[in-house]
Design a protein around this motif. Structure first.
Motif, PDB file in Angstrom:
ATOM      1  N   VAL A  29       0.835  -1.201   0.000  1.00  0.00           N
ATOM      2  CA  VAL A  29       0.000   0.000   0.000  1.00  0.00           C
ATOM      3  C   VAL A  29       0.872   1.255   0.000  1.00  0.00           C
ATOM      4  CG1 VAL A  29      -1.662   1.329   1.367  1.00  0.00           C
ATOM      5  CG2 VAL A  29      -2.021  -1.116   0.975  1.00  0.00           C
ATOM      6  N   ILE A  30       1.953   1.251   0.768  1.00  0.00           N
ATOM      7  CA  ILE A  30       2.867   2.398   0.787  1.00  0.00           C
ATOM      8  C   ILE A  30       3.481   2.602  -0.600  1.00  0.00           C
ATOM      9  CG2 ILE A  30       5.062   3.238   1.713  1.00  0.00           C
ATOM     10  CD1 ILE A  30       4.169   1.897   4.397  1.00  0.00           C
ATOM     11  N   THR A  31       3.869   1.512  -1.259  1.00  0.00           N
ATOM     12  CA  THR A  31       4.421   1.604  -2.615  1.00  0.00           C
ATOM     13  C   THR A  31       3.381   2.201  -3.568  1.00  0.00           C
ATOM     14  OG1 THR A  31       5.900  -0.260  -2.222  1.00  0.00           O
ATOM     15  CG2 THR A  31       5.397   0.263  -4.528  1.00  0.00           C
ATOM     16  N   GLU A  44       2.056   5.851   9.280  1.00  0.00           N
ATOM     17  CA  GLU A  44       1.384   6.109  10.560  1.00  0.00           C
ATOM     18  C   GLU A  44      -0.091   6.419  10.339  1.00  0.00           C
ATOM     19  OE1 GLU A  44       4.249   7.949   9.603  1.00  0.00           O
ATOM     20  OE2 GLU A  44       5.519   6.447  10.571  1.00  0.00           O
ATOM     21  N   LEU A  45      -0.379   7.250   9.351  1.00  0.00           N
ATOM     22  CA  LEU A  45      -1.766   7.606   9.063  1.00  0.00           C
ATOM     23  C   LEU A  45      -2.548   6.381   8.587  1.00  0.00           C
ATOM     24  CD1 LEU A  45      -3.756   9.934   9.035  1.00  0.00           C
ATOM     25  CD2 LEU A  45      -2.961  10.510   6.761  1.00  0.00           C
ATOM     26  N   LEU A  46      -1.950   5.568   7.748  1.00  0.00           N
ATOM     27  CA  LEU A  46      -2.604   4.341   7.290  1.00  0.00           C
ATOM     28  C   LEU A  46      -2.871   3.397   8.453  1.00  0.00           C
ATOM     29  CD1 LEU A  46      -0.541   3.821   4.045  1.00  0.00           C
ATOM     30  CD2 LEU A  46      -3.018   4.195   4.128  1.00  0.00           C
ATOM     31  N   ARG A  47      -1.894   3.253   9.353  1.00  0.00           N
ATOM     32  CA  ARG A  47      -2.085   2.391  10.528  1.00  0.00           C
ATOM     33  C   ARG A  47      -3.260   2.874  11.372  1.00  0.00           C
ATOM     34  NH1 ARG A  47       3.079   2.839  10.585  1.00  0.00           N
ATOM     35  NH2 ARG A  47       4.473   1.144  10.290  1.00  0.00           N
ATOM     36  N   ARG A  48      -3.333   4.199  11.569  1.00  0.00           N
ATOM     37  CA  ARG A  48      -4.444   4.754  12.353  1.00  0.00           C
ATOM     38  C   ARG A  48      -5.791   4.444  11.708  1.00  0.00           C
ATOM     39  NH1 ARG A  48      -3.387  10.776  13.189  1.00  0.00           N
ATOM     40  NH2 ARG A  48      -1.392  10.340  12.251  1.00  0.00           N
ATOM     41  N   GLU A  49      -5.853   4.579  10.387  1.00  0.00           N
ATOM     42  CA  GLU A  49      -7.109   4.285   9.696  1.00  0.00           C
ATOM     43  C   GLU A  49      -7.480   2.813   9.848  1.00  0.00           C
ATOM     44  OE1 GLU A  49      -9.321   6.455   8.429  1.00  0.00           O
ATOM     45  OE2 GLU A  49      -7.931   7.978   9.156  1.00  0.00           O
ATOM     46  N   LEU A  50      -6.497   1.933   9.819  1.00  0.00           N
ATOM     47  CA  LEU A  50      -6.768   0.502  10.004  1.00  0.00           C
ATOM     48  C   LEU A  50      -7.348   0.211  11.381  1.00  0.00           C
ATOM     49  CD1 LEU A  50      -3.715  -1.327   8.392  1.00  0.00           C
ATOM     50  CD2 LEU A  50      -6.113  -1.488   7.704  1.00  0.00           C
ATOM     51  N   ASP A  51      -6.986   1.016  12.358  1.00  0.00           N
ATOM     52  CA  ASP A  51      -7.405   0.762  13.734  1.00  0.00           C
ATOM     53  C   ASP A  51      -8.718   1.442  14.136  1.00  0.00           C
ATOM     54  OD1 ASP A  51      -5.205  -0.872  14.104  1.00  0.00           O
ATOM     55  OD2 ASP A  51      -3.951   0.756  14.875  1.00  0.00           O
ATOM     56  N   HIS A  52      -9.216   2.378  13.313  1.00  0.00           N
ATOM     57  CA  HIS A  52     -10.498   3.035  13.613  1.00  0.00           C
ATOM     58  C   HIS A  52     -11.650   2.114  13.229  1.00  0.00           C
ATOM     59  CE1 HIS A  52      -8.719   6.817  14.624  1.00  0.00           C
ATOM     60  NE2 HIS A  52      -8.368   7.148  13.397  1.00  0.00           N
ATOM     61  N   ASP A  53     -12.631   1.996  14.124  1.00  0.00           N
ATOM     62  CA  ASP A  53     -13.807   1.173  13.837  1.00  0.00           C
ATOM     63  C   ASP A  53     -14.614   1.708  12.661  1.00  0.00           C
ATOM     64  OD1 ASP A  53     -13.214  -0.537  15.913  1.00  0.00           O
ATOM     65  OD2 ASP A  53     -14.505   0.494  17.343  1.00  0.00           O
ATOM     66  N   TRP A  54     -14.626   2.997  12.477  1.00  0.00           N
ATOM     67  CA  TRP A  54     -15.469   3.619  11.449  1.00  0.00           C
ATOM     68  C   TRP A  54     -14.776   3.731  10.096  1.00  0.00           C
ATOM     69  CZ3 TRP A  54     -13.461   6.158  15.707  1.00  0.00           C
ATOM     70  CH2 TRP A  54     -12.445   7.079  15.437  1.00  0.00           C
ATOM     71  N   SER A  55     -13.509   3.354  10.019  1.00  0.00           N
ATOM     72  CA  SER A  55     -12.736   3.507   8.790  1.00  0.00           C
ATOM     73  C   SER A  55     -12.529   2.157   8.108  1.00  0.00           C
ATOM     74  CB  SER A  55     -11.373   4.126   9.109  1.00  0.00           C
ATOM     75  OG  SER A  55     -10.654   4.369   7.927  1.00  0.00           O
ATOM     76  N   THR A  56     -12.572   2.178   6.788  1.00  0.00           N
ATOM     77  CA  THR A  56     -12.332   0.970   5.994  1.00  0.00           C
ATOM     78  C   THR A  56     -11.348   1.311   4.883  1.00  0.00           C
ATOM     79  OG1 THR A  56     -14.589   0.201   6.397  1.00  0.00           O
ATOM     80  CG2 THR A  56     -13.412  -0.811   4.561  1.00  0.00           C
ATOM     81  N   ILE A  57     -10.393   0.434   4.657  1.00  0.00           N
ATOM     82  CA  ILE A  57      -9.491   0.544   3.516  1.00  0.00           C
ATOM     83  C   ILE A  57      -9.717  -0.691   2.659  1.00  0.00           C
ATOM     84  CG2 ILE A  57      -7.118   0.749   2.698  1.00  0.00           C
ATOM     85  CD1 ILE A  57      -6.378   1.913   5.450  1.00  0.00           C
ATOM     86  N   LEU A  58     -10.192  -0.457   1.442  1.00  0.00           N
ATOM     87  CA  LEU A  58     -10.408  -1.551   0.497  1.00  0.00           C
ATOM     88  C   LEU A  58      -9.280  -1.578  -0.511  1.00  0.00           C
ATOM     89  CD1 LEU A  58     -14.217  -1.215  -0.325  1.00  0.00           C
ATOM     90  CD2 LEU A  58     -13.120  -2.792   1.272  1.00  0.00           C
ATOM     91  N   LEU A  59      -8.815  -2.766  -0.815  1.00  0.00           N
ATOM     92  CA  LEU A  59      -7.768  -2.961  -1.822  1.00  0.00           C
ATOM     93  C   LEU A  59      -8.375  -3.601  -3.060  1.00  0.00           C
ATOM     94  CD1 LEU A  59      -4.867  -4.397   0.372  1.00  0.00           C
ATOM     95  CD2 LEU A  59      -5.454  -2.008  -0.105  1.00  0.00           C
ATOM     96  N   VAL A  60      -7.911  -3.165  -4.216  1.00  0.00           N
ATOM     97  CA  VAL A  60      -8.311  -3.765  -5.492  1.00  0.00           C
ATOM     98  C   VAL A  60      -7.102  -4.528  -6.007  1.00  0.00           C
ATOM     99  CG1 VAL A  60      -9.157  -3.341  -7.822  1.00  0.00           C
ATOM    100  CG2 VAL A  60      -9.799  -1.781  -5.963  1.00  0.00           C
ATOM    101  N   GLU A  61      -7.290  -5.816  -6.219  1.00  0.00           N
ATOM    102  CA  GLU A  61      -6.199  -6.668  -6.675  1.00  0.00           C
ATOM    103  C   GLU A  61      -6.597  -7.386  -7.961  1.00  0.00           C
ATOM    104  OE1 GLU A  61      -4.180  -7.969  -2.480  1.00  0.00           O
ATOM    105  OE2 GLU A  61      -5.968  -9.083  -3.117  1.00  0.00           O
ATOM    106  N   GLU A  62      -5.562  -7.749  -8.716  1.00  0.00           N
ATOM    107  CA  GLU A  62      -5.768  -8.531  -9.928  1.00  0.00           C
ATOM    108  C   GLU A  62      -5.104  -9.884  -9.717  1.00  0.00           C
ATOM    109  OE1 GLU A  62      -5.669  -7.402 -14.499  1.00  0.00           O
ATOM    110  OE2 GLU A  62      -3.737  -7.092 -13.532  1.00  0.00           O
ATOM    111  N   PRO A  63      -5.859 -10.953  -9.918  1.00  0.00           N
ATOM    112  CA  PRO A  63      -5.233 -12.271  -9.787  1.00  0.00           C
ATOM    113  C   PRO A  63      -4.274 -12.522 -10.948  1.00  0.00           C
ATOM    114  CG  PRO A  63      -7.581 -12.468 -10.345  1.00  0.00           C
ATOM    115  CD  PRO A  63      -7.279 -11.015 -10.213  1.00  0.00           C
TER     116      PRO A  63
END
Length: 164
Positions: A29-31, A44-63
């Motif tokens: 994600v950092i890359t 640090e900001l990404l880590r905080r978002e991962l730890d908030h109950d109200w925040s979601t980070i969705l990843l889009v991947e290609e197999p």
């Protein structure tokens, strides 16, 4: 009957995998953030978002044929009360114009509808015509401007809203 897009794939469907980010995804994600933005989100900001109950980070991947997955994009959003607030959407530069942003935004909005949200909001750079076009095609409308929202570049943000 579902309409087919130009590529023959049913509308609303895409060849990507979308899942929630975990702490193990941080290096990829950092890359992606560094490749996508002049001022990427910090670990640090990404880590905080991962730890908030109200925040979601969705990843889009290609197999990939070898069974691995390649990270193409992401969206970070909050669901608070009856509102979806989109904080960040990123697509790897080499994968833009492939429907990655649309796929992840479709998922964000579907999650908002599922949670009975009535409104989605976001800010977008005034100069980001591709993103503005995508958001308009999803039903967002411009409702205002935040002057110098992107302070490092002294660029305004267009505030956009979607009523569910």
């Amino acid at each position: 009957m579902r309409r087919l897009r130009e590529d023959g794939m049913p509308e609303g469907r895409h060849p990507f995998l979308i899942r929630q980010m975990t702490h193990e995804d941080m290096p990829a994600v950092i890359t992606l953030e560094k490749a996508s933005f002049r001022n990427p989100w910090s670990p640090e900001l990404l880590r905080r978002e991962l730890d908030h109950d109200w925040s979601t980070i969705l990843l889009v991947e290609e197999p990939l044929p070898n069974g691995e997955k390649h990270l193409l994009g992401l969206a970070i959003f909050w669901i608070v009360q009856d509102e979806v607030h989109v904080l960040n959407v990123a697509t790897a530069p080499e994968h833009r114009r492939r429907g990655v942003g649309r796929a992840v935004m479709d998922e964000v909005l579907a999650r908002g509808r599922h949670r009975r949200c009535t409104l989605a909001t976001l800010e977008v750079r005034r100069s980001n015509e591709a993103a503005i076009g995508l958001y308009k095609s999803l039903g967002f409308r411009s409702v205002g401007v935040r002057p110098n929202y992107y302070a490092d570049e002294k660029e305004d943000a267009i505030v956009m809203v979607l009523d569910f």
